[in-house]
Scaffold this motif. Structure first.
Motif, mmCIF file in Angstrom:
data_model
loop_
_atom_site.group_PDB
_atom_site.id
_atom_site.type_symbol
_atom_site.label_atom_id
_atom_site.label_comp_id
_atom_site.label_asym_id
_atom_site.label_seq_id
_atom_site.Cartn_x
_atom_site.Cartn_y
_atom_site.Cartn_z
ATOM 1 N N MET A 239 18.177 83.035 12.328
ATOM 2 C CA MET A 239 19.004 81.997 12.948
ATOM 3 C C MET A 239 18.770 82.016 14.457
ATOM 4 O O MET A 239 18.816 83.058 15.086
ATOM 5 C CB MET A 239 20.482 82.266 12.652
ATOM 6 N N THR A 240 18.485 80.858 15.039
ATOM 7 C CA THR A 240 18.205 80.772 16.467
ATOM 8 C C THR A 240 19.264 79.919 17.158
ATOM 9 O O THR A 240 20.007 79.163 16.514
ATOM 10 C CB THR A 240 16.822 80.146 16.717
ATOM 11 N N SER A 241 19.285 80.025 18.475
ATOM 12 C CA SER A 241 20.239 79.210 19.237
ATOM 13 C C SER A 241 19.913 77.725 19.094
ATOM 14 O O SER A 241 20.822 76.875 19.101
ATOM 15 C CB SER A 241 20.217 79.623 20.712
ATOM 16 N N ASP A 242 18.617 77.396 18.950
ATOM 17 C CA ASP A 242 18.246 75.990 18.757
ATOM 18 C C ASP A 242 18.811 75.454 17.448
ATOM 19 O O ASP A 242 19.300 74.315 17.393
ATOM 20 C CB ASP A 242 16.725 75.837 18.762
ATOM 21 N N GLN A 243 18.764 76.281 16.399
ATOM 22 C CA GLN A 243 19.324 75.854 15.123
ATOM 23 C C GLN A 243 20.834 75.645 15.228
ATOM 24 O O GLN A 243 21.378 74.686 14.682
ATOM 25 C CB GLN A 243 19.017 76.891 14.046
ATOM 26 N N LEU A 244 21.509 76.554 15.933
ATOM 27 C CA LEU A 244 22.948 76.410 16.113
ATOM 28 C C LEU A 244 23.277 75.141 16.900
ATOM 29 O O LEU A 244 24.246 74.438 16.591
ATOM 30 C CB LEU A 244 23.518 77.634 16.826
ATOM 31 N N ALA A 245 22.482 74.852 17.930
ATOM 32 C CA ALA A 245 22.717 73.654 18.740
ATOM 33 C C ALA A 245 22.522 72.398 17.898
ATOM 34 O O ALA A 245 23.295 71.428 18.018
ATOM 35 C CB ALA A 245 21.771 73.640 19.942
ATOM 36 N N LEU A 246 21.488 72.390 17.026
ATOM 37 C CA LEU A 246 21.270 71.242 16.141
ATOM 38 C C LEU A 246 22.435 71.090 15.162
ATOM 39 O O LEU A 246 22.905 69.977 14.905
ATOM 40 C CB LEU A 246 19.956 71.418 15.375
ATOM 41 N N PHE A 247 22.899 72.214 14.618
ATOM 42 C CA PHE A 247 24.023 72.178 13.688
ATOM 43 C C PHE A 247 25.268 71.599 14.358
ATOM 44 O O PHE A 247 25.965 70.746 13.778
ATOM 45 C CB PHE A 247 24.299 73.587 13.160
ATOM 46 N N VAL A 248 25.571 72.047 15.579
ATOM 47 C CA VAL A 248 26.745 71.544 16.299
ATOM 48 C C VAL A 248 26.616 70.043 16.550
ATOM 49 O O VAL A 248 27.585 69.286 16.384
ATOM 50 C CB VAL A 248 26.942 72.314 17.625
ATOM 51 N N ARG A 249 25.428 69.603 16.933
ATOM 52 C CA ARG A 249 25.230 68.164 17.189
ATOM 53 C C ARG A 249 25.430 67.344 15.912
ATOM 54 O O ARG A 249 26.034 66.262 15.940
ATOM 55 C CB ARG A 249 23.842 67.928 17.769
ATOM 56 N N ILE A 250 24.922 67.840 14.782
ATOM 57 C CA ILE A 250 25.111 67.129 13.514
ATOM 58 C C ILE A 250 26.600 67.057 13.182
ATOM 59 O O ILE A 250 27.116 66.013 12.779
ATOM 60 C CB ILE A 250 24.332 67.830 12.378
ATOM 61 N N ALA A 251 27.302 68.189 13.341
ATOM 62 C CA ALA A 251 28.733 68.224 13.032
ATOM 63 C C ALA A 251 29.499 67.249 13.907
ATOM 64 O O ALA A 251 30.422 66.566 13.441
ATOM 65 C CB ALA A 251 29.263 69.643 13.219
ATOM 66 N N GLU A 252 29.156 67.172 15.188
ATOM 67 C CA GLU A 252 29.858 66.286 16.110
ATOM 68 C C GLU A 252 29.517 64.819 15.854
ATOM 69 O O GLU A 252 30.344 63.938 16.089
ATOM 70 C CB GLU A 252 29.536 66.666 17.547
ATOM 71 N N SER A 253 28.295 64.566 15.373
ATOM 72 C CA SER A 253 27.871 63.182 15.108
ATOM 73 C C SER A 253 28.365 62.683 13.762
ATOM 74 O O SER A 253 28.590 61.482 13.578
ATOM 75 C CB SER A 253 26.338 63.077 15.155
ATOM 76 N N GLY A 254 28.504 63.618 12.800
ATOM 77 C CA GLY A 254 28.933 63.223 11.459
ATOM 78 C C GLY A 254 27.882 62.476 10.682
ATOM 79 O O GLY A 254 28.161 61.881 9.645
ATOM 80 N N SER A 255 26.642 62.508 11.198
ATOM 81 C CA SER A 255 25.566 61.757 10.555
ATOM 82 C C SER A 255 24.233 62.326 11.005
ATOM 83 O O SER A 255 24.039 62.579 12.210
ATOM 84 C CB SER A 255 25.665 60.277 10.920
ATOM 85 N N LEU A 256 23.313 62.528 10.070
ATOM 86 C CA LEU A 256 21.971 62.999 10.435
ATOM 87 C C LEU A 256 21.245 61.976 11.290
ATOM 88 O O LEU A 256 20.570 62.328 12.260
ATOM 89 C CB LEU A 256 21.158 63.289 9.176
ATOM 90 N N SER A 257 21.386 60.702 10.955
ATOM 91 C CA SER A 257 20.659 59.670 11.701
ATOM 92 C C SER A 257 21.153 59.588 13.144
ATOM 93 O O SER A 257 20.348 59.493 14.083
ATOM 94 C CB SER A 257 20.792 58.314 11.005
ATOM 95 N N ARG A 258 22.480 59.633 13.349
ATOM 96 C CA ARG A 258 23.014 59.576 14.713
ATOM 97 C C ARG A 258 22.634 60.829 15.503
ATOM 98 O O ARG A 258 22.310 60.749 16.691
ATOM 99 C CB ARG A 258 24.537 59.407 14.685
ATOM 100 N N ALA A 259 22.691 61.988 14.846
ATOM 101 C CA ALA A 259 22.315 63.224 15.529
ATOM 102 C C ALA A 259 20.844 63.209 15.904
ATOM 103 O O ALA A 259 20.465 63.613 17.006
ATOM 104 C CB ALA A 259 22.617 64.422 14.633
ATOM 105 N N ALA A 260 19.992 62.755 14.989
ATOM 106 C CA ALA A 260 18.550 62.698 15.259
ATOM 107 C C ALA A 260 18.264 61.768 16.431
ATOM 108 O O ALA A 260 17.440 62.068 17.310
ATOM 109 C CB ALA A 260 17.810 62.240 14.010
ATOM 110 N N LEU A 261 18.963 60.630 16.466
ATOM 111 C CA LEU A 261 18.756 59.677 17.559
ATOM 112 C C LEU A 261 19.155 60.285 18.892
ATOM 113 O O LEU A 261 18.437 60.146 19.895
ATOM 114 C CB LEU A 261 19.570 58.414 17.279
ATOM 115 N N SER A 262 20.284 60.987 18.931
ATOM 116 C CA SER A 262 20.753 61.577 20.190
ATOM 117 C C SER A 262 19.854 62.720 20.654
ATOM 118 O O SER A 262 19.794 63.024 21.849
ATOM 119 C CB SER A 262 22.193 62.078 20.034
ATOM 120 N N LEU A 263 19.169 63.357 19.718
ATOM 121 C CA LEU A 263 18.291 64.489 20.052
ATOM 122 C C LEU A 263 16.832 64.079 20.203
ATOM 123 O O LEU A 263 15.976 64.929 20.470
ATOM 124 C CB LEU A 263 18.402 65.559 18.965
#
Length: 324
Positions: free
Chosen positions: A1-25
């Motif tokens: 588990m890396t900090s990058d993975q945790l950051a991606l997980f947090v962004r997905i949780a905050e976005s509530g959507s893979l597509s919105r999270a992917a767009l923001s990242l």
């Protein structure tokens, strides 16, 4: 588990959507989905489930989210701390009480930007209890504030002390140079509620003399207190510097409190419970120098304990304009 993975997980949780999270990242959705799957495989638990509105955290996801945010915050703080070593201050959060903000914010910001080119400054206003909390939690690096009661967890360097005044609307002007504390207690007042340090201080002085303040209104907003005073609804107790503009324009007049004089000590505080970046020492020295420069300047004189001449001069001008 890396900090990058945790950051991606947090962004997905905050976005509530893979597509919105992917767009923001700025990532593709398949790439982000693959990273999430790798994290879930490593943890051996699903972190989200789908419903008609997007992704919902599972129980395991809820448990991870709080820890992930804390870990990322700690990593960010550590990186910022290391970046400060030997390279000066890059970011600083400085706390100020509302009564000093009007006097210190502009000269302090100007001086610090000149001395530390490229620094990112954030100035926050708050009463003493709020600033103490922000220092304790690491949300402020340093605070100019009234000396807190419980100072064990702080390094507090004295800066100056100020004499408090009874302030009221100019329409209620009186031909006096001071007001004794006993007379103050008979005036209708608007003051902040406990545990505000000013309220506690005034009540302690009153109790020691077996007196009682006539508090008509409890208001925790400095700007609202000033509006109450200007309207003539009630008077208050403030340092003259905090309403210097209203005094100069004859909207408010101020009488220094006497018998006894009531003063407050202002300190420069940092937390003893958090590591201090090496560059912060230079910032603290610069803040102290600028505060002393302001309080020594004639326009900053009302900040000083015995500098009531500016208030008296304003009251004399008000008397002249009133025909008194």
């Amino acid at each position: 588990m890396t900090s990058d993975q945790l950051a991606l997980f947090v962004r997905i949780a905050e976005s509530g959507s893979l597509s919105r999270a992917a767009l923001s990242l700025s990532l593709t959705q398949p790439s982000l989905s693959r990273q999430l799957r790798l994290l879930e495989d490593e943890l051996g638990a699903a972190l989200f489930y789908r419903n008609g509105r997007g992704l919902i955290l599972t129980e395991a996801g809820e448990a991870l989210l709080g820890r992930a945010r804390a870990i990322l915050s700690d990593l960010s703080y550590a990186a910022e701390l290391i970046s400060h070593l030997g390279s000066g201050v890059r970011n600083a959060v400085i706390g100020l009480p509302p009564t000093l903000s009007a006097v210190l914010t502009l000269p302090l910001t100007t001086a610090l930007l000149s001395e530390f080119p490229g620094i990112r400054l954030r100035l926050i206003e708050g009463f003493t209890t709020s600033l103490v909390d922000k220092l304790s939690r690491g949300e402020a690096d340093v605070a100019i504030m009234y000396r807190p009661r419980a100072a064990d967890q702080f390094s507090a360097e004295p800066l100056f002390y100020e004499r408090l005044c009874f302030v009221t609307a100019a329409s209620k002007w009186q031909a006096k140079s001071e007001i004794c504390f006993e007379t103050l207690c008979r005036q209708p007042l608007v003051l902040p509620a406990r545990p505000h340090a000013l309220r506690v201080l005034l009540e302690e002085v009153a109790n020691a003399r077996h007196l009682r303040l006539d508090i008509q209104f409890e208001v925790d907003s400095f700007s609202s207190i000033v509006q109450f005073v200007e309207s003539g609804i009630a008077g208050s107790v403030l340092p003259a510097a905090s309403v210097a503009r209203q005094i100069a324009s004859h909207q408010i007049f101020a009488l220094p409190i006497a018998d006894p004089p009531v003063t407050r000590h202002i300190v420069l505080a940092t937390s003893r419970n958090r590591p201090q970046a090496s560059g912060l020492g230079k910032l603290i020295a610069a803040i102290k120098a600028q505060v002393h420069a302001v309080t020594a300047h004639p326009e900053g004189a009302p900040l000083l304990a015995d500098a009531v001449g500016g208030v008296r001069a304003a009251n004399l001008a008000l008397a002249a304009s009133s025909g008194g």
